[in-house]
Design an enzyme around this catalytic site. Structure first.
Site: not given
Length: 131
Positions: A120-122, A20, A98
């Site tokens: 920006y595929a994060n 968690h 970013h």
């Protein structure tokens, strides 16, 4: 042997080990991997596997309470933000610059590299609990 969903042993171990408020990162092929953070490199060739495929597979296995993406995604790759919302409809969403996302990724339990080659595929996935 597992009979369904994620079969990649290092990936399923990373998901099972995250606690968690700890995080996993799903990233494109270009995100720098911080020293000391485990990298589960799933990339094969350009585009394989895609960010969406990995995100959907991880979302089906992990309790995610929050997703954090780069604010630049909104203008430069809005499809990524849409994918995140679709895969994680119950998760809180947030965005950061970013450069901040790269800093936050230093605290991740692991980074999962995809073959995605769009900007920006994060996403940082912050673990929730299943009770």
């Amino acid at each position: 042997m597992k009979c369904d969903r994620i079969l990649n042993a290092p990936l399923i171990r990373a998901i099972a080990a995250v606690g968690h408020t700890q995080s996993l990162v799903i990233c494109d092929a270009g995100l720098p991997i911080p020293k000391g953070v485990a990298c589960i490199d799933l990339s094969l060739v350009k585009g394989v596997p895609s960010f969406e495929e990995v995100l959907n597979a991880v979302a089906a296995e992990m309790v995610v309470e929050k997703a954090i993406w780069a604010s630049e995604s909104q203008d430069n790759n809005p499809a990524i933000v849409e994918m995140i919302h679709k895969a994680l409809p119950e998760a809180e969403g947030d965005n950061v610059p970013h450069e901040m996302l790269k800093i936050l990724s230093q605290d991740a339990t692991a980074i999962i590299r995809t073959g995605e080659c769009t900007p920006y595929a994060n996403v940082i996935l912050v673990a929730g609990v299943n009770f």
